[in-house]
Write an enzyme that holds these catalytic residues in place. Structure first.
Site, PDB file in Angstrom:
ATOM      1  N   ASP A  36       0.805  -1.219   0.000  1.00  0.00           N
ATOM      2  CA  ASP A  36       0.000   0.000   0.000  1.00  0.00           C
ATOM      3  C   ASP A  36       0.834   1.263   0.000  1.00  0.00           C
ATOM      4  O   ASP A  36       1.996   1.243   0.377  1.00  0.00           O
ATOM      5  CB  ASP A  36      -0.776   0.043   1.326  1.00  0.00           C
ATOM      6  CG  ASP A  36      -2.130  -0.577   1.192  1.00  0.00           C
ATOM      7  OD1 ASP A  36      -2.479  -0.976   0.085  1.00  0.00           O
ATOM      8  OD2 ASP A  36      -2.830  -0.655   2.223  1.00  0.00           O
ATOM      9  N   LYS A  58      -3.451   3.385  -2.568  1.00  0.00           N
ATOM     10  CA  LYS A  58      -4.644   4.220  -2.689  1.00  0.00           C
ATOM     11  C   LYS A  58      -4.221   5.537  -2.097  1.00  0.00           C
ATOM     12  O   LYS A  58      -3.910   5.614  -0.919  1.00  0.00           O
ATOM     13  CB  LYS A  58      -5.780   3.662  -1.841  1.00  0.00           C
ATOM     14  CG  LYS A  58      -6.262   2.331  -2.295  1.00  0.00           C
ATOM     15  CD  LYS A  58      -7.309   1.889  -1.313  1.00  0.00           C
ATOM     16  CE  LYS A  58      -7.715   0.460  -1.581  1.00  0.00           C
ATOM     17  NZ  LYS A  58      -8.581  -0.026  -0.511  1.00  0.00           N
ATOM     18  N   MET A 173      -8.164   9.462   8.917  1.00  0.00           N
ATOM     19  CA  MET A 173      -8.683   9.994   7.653  1.00  0.00           C
ATOM     20  C   MET A 173      -9.558  11.216   7.905  1.00  0.00           C
ATOM     21  O   MET A 173     -10.606  11.377   7.289  1.00  0.00           O
ATOM     22  CB  MET A 173      -9.534   8.921   6.928  1.00  0.00           C
ATOM     23  CG  MET A 173      -8.762   7.665   6.625  1.00  0.00           C
ATOM     24  SD  MET A 173      -9.814   6.311   6.097  1.00  0.00           S
ATOM     25  CE  MET A 173     -10.481   5.707   7.643  1.00  0.00           C
TER      26      MET A 173
HETATM   27  N1  SAH Z   1      -4.640   0.435   8.756  1.00  0.00           N
HETATM   28  C1  SAH Z   1      -4.085   1.733   9.020  1.00  0.00           C
HETATM   29  C2  SAH Z   1      -5.062   2.848   8.773  1.00  0.00           C
HETATM   30  C3  SAH Z   1      -5.409   3.033   7.346  1.00  0.00           C
HETATM   31  S1  SAH Z   1      -6.546   4.324   7.109  1.00  0.00           S
HETATM   32  C4  SAH Z   1      -3.582   1.758  10.464  1.00  0.00           C
HETATM   33  O1  SAH Z   1      -3.834   0.854  11.227  1.00  0.00           O
HETATM   34  O2  SAH Z   1      -2.891   2.715  10.815  1.00  0.00           O
HETATM   35  C5  SAH Z   1      -5.500   5.637   6.599  1.00  0.00           C
HETATM   36  C6  SAH Z   1      -5.367   6.662   7.686  1.00  0.00           C
HETATM   37  O3  SAH Z   1      -4.463   6.209   8.666  1.00  0.00           O
HETATM   38  C7  SAH Z   1      -4.786   7.981   7.235  1.00  0.00           C
HETATM   39  O4  SAH Z   1      -5.766   8.792   6.660  1.00  0.00           O
HETATM   40  C8  SAH Z   1      -4.311   8.553   8.539  1.00  0.00           C
HETATM   41  O5  SAH Z   1      -5.366   9.072   9.291  1.00  0.00           O
HETATM   42  C9  SAH Z   1      -3.824   7.309   9.241  1.00  0.00           C
HETATM   43  N2  SAH Z   1      -2.388   7.108   9.097  1.00  0.00           N
HETATM   44  C10 SAH Z   1      -1.747   6.077   8.534  1.00  0.00           C
HETATM   45  N3  SAH Z   1      -0.422   6.209   8.643  1.00  0.00           N
HETATM   46  C11 SAH Z   1      -0.220   7.356   9.320  1.00  0.00           C
HETATM   47  C12 SAH Z   1       0.935   8.041   9.778  1.00  0.00           C
HETATM   48  N4  SAH Z   1       2.164   7.590   9.567  1.00  0.00           N
HETATM   49  N5  SAH Z   1       0.769   9.180  10.461  1.00  0.00           N
HETATM   50  C13 SAH Z   1      -0.457   9.660  10.717  1.00  0.00           C
HETATM   51  N6  SAH Z   1      -1.569   9.071  10.302  1.00  0.00           N
HETATM   52  C14 SAH Z   1      -1.456   7.931   9.608  1.00  0.00           C
END
Ligand code: SAH
Length: 505
Positions: A36, A58, A173
């Site tokens: 991803d 995405k 998000m």
């Molecule tokens: N499965 C992922 C979440 C995916 S949804 C998890 O467990 O973290 C995608 C959202 O995750 C982004 O819009 C943001 O809000 C958050 N996100 C993912 N990586 C991030 C990061 N390094 N720093 C801050 N927010 C992050």
């Protein structure tokens, strides 16, 4: 026939060392990796070179590949009997659509396993110094999607409970919908003065944190052009950051530093800078290769029983010498009658790994130390073998000859400069995102100039802070037209790291 399987692996929030051991094991066995946008690409280094790498990113809700296509891809690859790793940012089951992927696999009869990862909220919490719960402040935390109900009038979120409970709330998000969600919390009863933190690219060197309140965070985010991906942490716990901030407080945090280095200094200096928070781009300027001809070394190895001394002055010399012995089918017993000198403890340690304990290790760990020790011995008519690097200084052969020794110094390996820079380093220079470059010997700067060409080097290093370990290296920099910005008073790696800290701190 199908022994295919899909591992849904949580890549963690960004810092590539936050993946689990199980996740790394799966990657090591992968034949296909489907990854991803939010999974750090550096993690792909754990997969075999032969593994097929498929990007299924995405970006910001724009689906480069639809979820159905991803599901079909996983089913198809595993259906061919392949070991597939589906590498997902954070945790696969937290807003990761991992549930849907597992359902599709189950429906197709494909076995799967799920490996958890550090989810963004948890990574952001740790690296911003904001505990999500705290005995004196709050006993609950909720993870909420900021996109929920985007096109709906109805919301599945119980805003009353979320707002009134006093627990910490983390939105995923939720940057594009920040204003509306913050307003909703206030409308449903949470105090507008409640502290809020936005944490972007959490746990990576580009981590950004913006703090405000429910009332003003949207304005602040707008004013500073704050962008996704970020989590939004709402709750009194945010105030703890003032006391507990650590990651982005380190003196070189956010600085991108190129470490040019000779092969044998691997890692040591980079480690010192990384510990201070820098992003280190290593740029080797020396590469070790075989001699142009083995002829002289081979003659000497076949004649080993007739030597009185073997002198080795680097770990590299030890490695090349013993590997060549091995290649010729000569084992260590050929050294039985020969006394052995190692220049210092590191060289001696390398020898011990080949089962040899040196007879002599001088107290001063350089060529002069070796000469000093030998000057106390009678070397007349002794035969000395000194396998060396092609560009080694001539001190040992000439001095030992003066003492009456018969010395042979065949080339065991050559130092050459690599023909190109590592791609990440070149990319960072081209993007002008490098803050500083360090040189720890004259050859590092001279070789870099030879690799890039002087003109291109000067152009690429425009605006980059130049740090040199000492006056000789600095002179070599100036000779090539570089202005030296940092030079420590003591010429050691520690002092250089401290000087960088003082400059940027
Ligand atoms: N499965 C992922 C979440 C995916 S949804 C998890 O467990 O973290 C995608 C959202 O995750 C982004 O819009 C943001 O809000 C958050 N996100 C993912 N990586 C991030 C990061 N390094 N720093 C801050 N927010 C992050």
């Amino acid at each position: 026939m199908s022994s295919g399987i899909v591992y849904l692996v949580g890549a963690g929030p960004g810092d590539p060392s936050l993946i689990t051991l199980r996740g790394v094991e799966c990657l090591q066995r992968a034949e296909v990796v489907v990854y991803d946008y939010l999974a750090n690409e550096q993690l792909l280094c754990h997969a075999p070179d032969s593994a097929e790498r498929i990007y299924a990113g995405k970006i910001g809700g724009r689906h480069n590949q639809g979820q159905d296509e991803i599901n079909s891809l996983l089913v198809a690859k595993a259906g061919l009997g392949k070991v597939v790793v589906r590498l997902k940012g954070g945790d696969p089951f937290v807003f990761g659509r991992g549930g849907e992927e597992c359902e599709a696999l189950r429906d197709a009869g494909i076995p799967f396993e799920v490996v958890p990862g550090v989810t963004a909220a948890v990574g952001a919490s740790a690296y911003s110094g904001i505990p999500l719960t705290h005995r004196d402040i709050t006993a609950s935390v909720a993870f909420v999607t900021g996109q929920e109900g985007n096109d709906k009038n109805e919301s599945n979120i119980d805003w009353d409970r979320l707002s009134l409970g006093g627990g910490t709330v983390v939105f995923y998000m939720g940057i594009t919908t920040l204003r509306r969600n913050m307003q909703r919390m206030v409308e449903h009863g949470r105090s507008p003065a409640t502290p809020v933190a936005l944490v972007r690219w959490a746990t990576t060197p580009c981590q950004q944190v913006l703090v405000g309140t429910l009332a003003d965070i949207a304005d602040r985010a707008e004013a500073s052009g704050f962008k996704p991906p970020a989590v939004t942490i709402v709750g009194e716990v945010v105030a703890l950051r003032e006391k507990l901030q650590w990651f982005d407080k380190r003196p070189l945090c956010g600085k991108k530093i190129i470490v040019t280095r000779a092969a044998e200094q691997a890692g040591e200096f980079s480690g010192k800078l990384a510990a201070r928070g820098a992003t280190v781009l290593e740029c080797p300027t020396i590469r070790l290769v075989e001699p142009e001809s083995w002829q002289l070394l081979d003659l000497a190895i076949r004649d080993l029983p007739n030597y009185d001394w073997l002198v080795l002055t680097s770990g590299n010399a030890v490695r090349y010498f013993f590997q060549r012995m091995n290649a010729l089918g000569v084992d260590s017993r050929a050294l039985a009658g020969c006394r052995i000198c190692a220049v210092g403890p590191k060289t001696a340690e390398e020898m011990r790994s080949y089962g040899i304990k040196p007879d002599l290790v001088p107290t001063v760990y350089k060529a002069e130390g070796v000469i000093d020790e030998f000057s106390r011995l009678d070397l007349h008519n002794s035969r000395v073998l000194f396998p060396r690097a092609d560009k080694a200084r001539d001190v040992i052969p000439s001095e030992l000859k003066r003492m009456g020794a018969q010395i042979d110094s065949p080339v065991a390996y050559r130092n050459i400069f690599p023909d190109r820079l590592p791609p990440e380093t070149l990319f960072a220079l081209e993007k002008r995102s490098v803050d500083c470059i360090t040189f720890t010997s004259s050859s590092t700067v001279q070789n870099l100039a030879a690799m890039l060409g002087e003109e291109l080097m000067l152009d690429m290093l425009k605006g980059v802070v130049v740090a040199s370990i000492g006056p000789i290296t600095s002179k070599s920099c100036r000779d090539l037209g570089l202005k030296v910005d940092i030079e420590p008073k003591v010429y050691t790696l520690d002092a250089l790291a401290e000087a960088l800290e003082a400059h940027f701190g």
